[in-house]
Design a protein around this motif. Structure first.
Motif, PDB file in Angstrom:
ATOM      1  N   ASN A 249     -78.516  39.316  60.085  1.00 17.77           N
ATOM      2  CA  ASN A 249     -77.571  38.449  60.817  1.00 17.77           C
ATOM      3  C   ASN A 249     -76.438  37.983  59.910  1.00 17.77           C
ATOM      4  O   ASN A 249     -75.275  37.941  60.312  1.00 17.77           O
ATOM      5  CB  ASN A 249     -78.293  37.208  61.356  1.00 17.77           C
ATOM      6  CG  ASN A 249     -78.919  37.458  62.718  1.00 17.77           C
ATOM      7  OD1 ASN A 249     -78.748  38.519  63.304  1.00 17.77           O
ATOM      8  ND2 ASN A 249     -79.651  36.479  63.219  1.00 17.77           N
ATOM      9  N   ASP A 278     -75.097  32.250  53.876  1.00 23.13           N
ATOM     10  CA  ASP A 278     -73.918  33.139  53.837  1.00 23.13           C
ATOM     11  C   ASP A 278     -72.655  32.295  53.794  1.00 23.13           C
ATOM     12  O   ASP A 278     -72.699  31.088  54.049  1.00 23.13           O
ATOM     13  CB  ASP A 278     -73.924  34.100  55.050  1.00 23.13           C
ATOM     14  CG  ASP A 278     -73.784  33.378  56.367  1.00 23.13           C
ATOM     15  OD1 ASP A 278     -72.749  32.702  56.578  1.00 23.13           O
ATOM     16  OD2 ASP A 278     -74.717  33.469  57.197  1.00 23.13           O
ATOM     17  N   LEU A 291     -79.887  27.508  69.066  1.00 19.57           N
ATOM     18  CA  LEU A 291     -79.749  28.813  68.404  1.00 19.57           C
ATOM     19  C   LEU A 291     -81.031  29.664  68.423  1.00 19.57           C
ATOM     20  O   LEU A 291     -80.959  30.885  68.472  1.00 19.57           O
ATOM     21  CB  LEU A 291     -79.304  28.576  66.950  1.00 19.57           C
ATOM     22  CG  LEU A 291     -78.510  29.690  66.323  1.00 19.57           C
ATOM     23  CD1 LEU A 291     -77.197  29.882  67.053  1.00 19.57           C
ATOM     24  CD2 LEU A 291     -78.248  29.409  64.856  1.00 19.57           C
ATOM     25  N   VAL A 298     -73.849  32.733  70.223  1.00 19.10           N
ATOM     26  CA  VAL A 298     -72.711  31.831  70.048  1.00 19.10           C
ATOM     27  C   VAL A 298     -71.483  32.430  70.713  1.00 19.10           C
ATOM     28  O   VAL A 298     -70.912  31.865  71.635  1.00 19.10           O
ATOM     29  CB  VAL A 298     -72.468  31.568  68.541  1.00 19.10           C
ATOM     30  CG1 VAL A 298     -71.228  30.714  68.340  1.00 19.10           C
ATOM     31  CG2 VAL A 298     -73.697  30.909  67.935  1.00 19.10           C
ATOM     32  N   SER A 309     -80.382  41.969  70.314  1.00 16.98           N
ATOM     33  CA  SER A 309     -80.824  41.703  71.685  1.00 16.98           C
ATOM     34  C   SER A 309     -80.700  40.213  71.999  1.00 16.98           C
ATOM     35  O   SER A 309     -80.944  39.796  73.127  1.00 16.98           O
ATOM     36  CB  SER A 309     -82.282  42.126  71.832  1.00 16.98           C
ATOM     37  OG  SER A 309     -83.078  41.342  70.962  1.00 16.98           O
ATOM     38  N   LEU A 311     -82.616  38.097  70.725  1.00 18.66           N
ATOM     39  CA  LEU A 311     -83.988  37.586  70.667  1.00 18.66           C
ATOM     40  C   LEU A 311     -84.473  37.428  69.231  1.00 18.66           C
ATOM     41  O   LEU A 311     -85.549  36.894  68.981  1.00 18.66           O
ATOM     42  CB  LEU A 311     -84.937  38.549  71.412  1.00 18.66           C
ATOM     43  CG  LEU A 311     -84.676  38.687  72.909  1.00 18.66           C
ATOM     44  CD1 LEU A 311     -85.428  39.869  73.487  1.00 18.66           C
ATOM     45  CD2 LEU A 311     -85.075  37.422  73.635  1.00 18.66           C
ATOM     46  N   GLY A 312     -83.651  37.897  68.289  1.00 17.82           N
ATOM     47  CA  GLY A 312     -84.069  37.916  66.878  1.00 17.82           C
ATOM     48  C   GLY A 312     -84.506  36.557  66.358  1.00 17.82           C
ATOM     49  O   GLY A 312     -85.610  36.408  65.820  1.00 17.82           O
ATOM     50  N   SER A 337     -73.325  29.582  56.954  1.00 22.19           N
ATOM     51  CA  SER A 337     -74.574  29.089  57.553  1.00 22.19           C
ATOM     52  C   SER A 337     -75.709  29.270  56.564  1.00 22.19           C
ATOM     53  O   SER A 337     -75.715  30.211  55.770  1.00 22.19           O
ATOM     54  CB  SER A 337     -74.923  29.892  58.805  1.00 22.19           C
ATOM     55  OG  SER A 337     -73.789  30.045  59.609  1.00 22.19           O
TER      56      SER A 337
HETATM   57  P1  ADP Z   1     -78.584  38.603  68.005  1.00 22.94           P
HETATM   58  O1  ADP Z   1     -79.462  39.700  68.432  1.00 22.94           O
HETATM   59  O2  ADP Z   1     -77.462  38.331  68.960  1.00 22.94           O
HETATM   60  O3  ADP Z   1     -78.145  38.707  66.584  1.00 22.94           O
HETATM   61  P2  ADP Z   1     -80.141  36.344  67.123  1.00 22.94           P
HETATM   62  O4  ADP Z   1     -81.205  35.594  67.841  1.00 22.94           O
HETATM   63  O5  ADP Z   1     -80.524  36.989  65.843  1.00 22.94           O
HETATM   64  O6  ADP Z   1     -79.537  37.332  68.171  1.00 22.94           O
HETATM   65  O7  ADP Z   1     -78.967  35.331  66.836  1.00 22.94           O
HETATM   66  C1  ADP Z   1     -78.482  34.479  67.861  1.00 22.94           C
HETATM   67  C2  ADP Z   1     -77.038  34.159  67.669  1.00 22.94           C
HETATM   68  O8  ADP Z   1     -76.878  33.300  66.554  1.00 22.94           O
HETATM   69  C3  ADP Z   1     -76.166  35.356  67.367  1.00 22.94           C
HETATM   70  O9  ADP Z   1     -75.747  35.982  68.545  1.00 22.94           O
HETATM   71  C4  ADP Z   1     -75.019  34.740  66.625  1.00 22.94           C
HETATM   72  O10 ADP Z   1     -74.055  34.280  67.554  1.00 22.94           O
HETATM   73  C5  ADP Z   1     -75.646  33.536  65.920  1.00 22.94           C
HETATM   74  N1  ADP Z   1     -75.907  33.761  64.482  1.00 22.94           N
HETATM   75  C6  ADP Z   1     -77.100  34.121  63.936  1.00 22.94           C
HETATM   76  N2  ADP Z   1     -77.029  34.192  62.600  1.00 22.94           N
HETATM   77  C7  ADP Z   1     -75.749  33.862  62.278  1.00 22.94           C
HETATM   78  C8  ADP Z   1     -75.027  33.753  61.039  1.00 22.94           C
HETATM   79  N3  ADP Z   1     -75.609  33.978  59.852  1.00 22.94           N
HETATM   80  N4  ADP Z   1     -73.731  33.371  61.106  1.00 22.94           N
HETATM   81  C9  ADP Z   1     -73.134  33.136  62.290  1.00 22.94           C
HETATM   82  N5  ADP Z   1     -73.758  33.216  63.486  1.00 22.94           N
HETATM   83  C10 ADP Z   1     -75.044  33.586  63.486  1.00 22.94           C
END
Ligand code: ADP
Length: 346
Positions: A249, A278, A291, A298, A309, A311-312, A337
């Motif tokens: 991510n 990051d 989140l 987002v 997906s 769902l991570g 973040s």
């Molecule tokens: P995805 O499969 O969309 O990556 P995640 O559940 O892993 O789903 O993450 C959910 C949301 O959180 C992402 O769609 C992204 O908008 C936000 N996100 C996750 N990690 C970060 C990050 N390191 N920096 C910015 N936004 C993040």
């Protein structure tokens, strides 16, 4: 005098009886010319008052207890937990009854609000799921139709379209696998293979796996400093999945030429905090509480194009909580973040 409590009514009734006895004595003396000693004049009304006060209290207490028990029984049938105590006239039963009823009403309102929240959550989840599946299903449908309408005979597109359709199937399969994994955690149908391993070595391995992904965006993957081995007790495979998700991510949503850093902090003698930070665009504070929810994104369209997906993070949270540990996120827009989770240190 305003009568506000049952005890006042009983005292007044007993006093009335004493006065009545006094009047009867006066009548007996006046009309039948009976003579009474001064002790009788004093003792008889006083004894009447005391005896009637006692009898009235007992009768009233029994009556009240029966009634209140009945009310409590009805309430407790409606799952009111506090209905077990006996009610006595010597306590202020009405205040207590009022308080208990208020508590009960509040617990009912809370429960209704919770149910409404769950219903909204279910509606949103179904909407998200439908939306998530619609895109690949429509694209597969499009490719198959094109193939059936003649594309199959066209050497230039048939293989390409089949591969694209397969990508759509893969995407659906990924979503279903993720959902299946989440539901296994939610229904407690998971088993962790807890063993002792070095978290520094594991993070290094995950860095190596994601190196080429990071290189595409010229992102550096590194540790905040050089760490000695840190032994933890956890499911190695699952923690690898957590690190892979958080680091991947940080690359997907991070800025070109940025960096992802892993920091380790000893919280106390049996806990270690792992941070994946990051210096990407960060996440607005309003998004942070949601989140880790399923399908929460987002920037919806951008995140979907990037590939996950949605769902991570929900899976990551379930994995950490299955280890009885906690996960957190802090972020500043424009600065980056930091996702952090705890692990049991050996
Ligand atoms: P995805 O499969 O969309 O990556 P995640 O559940 O892993 O789903 O993450 C959910 C949301 O959180 C992402 O769609 C992204 O908008 C936000 N996100 C996750 N990690 C970060 C990050 N390191 N920096 C910015 N936004 C993040």
């Amino acid at each position: 005098m305003k009568i506000t409590r049952p005890i006042q009514a009983i005292a007044l009734g007993s006093l009335g009886l004493a006065v009545l006895v006094l009047v009867i004595l006066l009548c007996l003396q006046a009309f039948l010319e009976l003579k009474f000693s001064s002790t009788t004049w004093v003792l008889l009304p006083v004894l009447t008052a005391l005896a009637s006060f006692g009898v009235f209290s007992i009768i009233f207490q029994r009556f009240l207890n029966e009634r209140i028990k009945l009310i409590y029984r009805i309430i407790s049938k409606m799952k009111f937990g506090a209905a077990k105590h006996e009610v006595s006239i010597t306590k202020d039963v009405f205040t207590r009854l009022e308080k208990d009823t208020q508590n009960w009403a509040k617990s009912q309102t809370d429960q209704i609000e919770k149910l409404q929240e769950q219903a909204a959550f279910r509606r949103e989840f179904l909407g998200n799921l439908a939306h998530e599946l619609k895109t690949p299903v429509f694209s597969i449908q499009g490719y198959i139709l094109t193939l059936l309408e003649g594309g199959l005979e066209d050497e230039k597109v048939n293989r390409d379209f089949l591969e694209r359709a397969l990508n759509g199937v893969d995407r659906i399969s990924d979503i279903l696998e993720d959902l299946d994994e989440i539901s296994r955690y939610e229904f407690d149908r998971y088993s962790l293979k807890i063993k002792t391993f070095d978290i520094v070595k594991l993070a290094d391995e995950v860095f190596a796996q994601l190196e080429s992904h990071a290189a595409e965006k010229n992102i550096q993957l590194n540790f905040a400093k050089s760490y000695d081995p840190v032994k933890v007790n956890a499911d190695r495979g699952k923690i690898a999945q957590v690190l892979t998700n958080l680091i991947s991510n940080s690359i997907s949503y991070g800025s070109e030429g940025g960096k992802t850093t892993i920091r380790l902090h000893e919280l106390d003698k049996d806990k270690i905090l792992v941070e994946v930070a990051d210096n990407g665009p960060g996440i607005a504070e309003s998004h942070l509480p949601r989140l880790f929810e399923r399908f929460y994104r987002v920037d919806k369209s951008r995140a979907r194009n990037i590939g996950g997906s949605g769902l991570g993070l929900a899976i990551v949270k379930h994995i950490i909580e299955a280890h009885k540990q906690v996960i957190n996120v802090r972020s500043t827009e424009g600065k980056g973040s930091t996702f952090s989770f705890t692990l049991e240190k050996v």
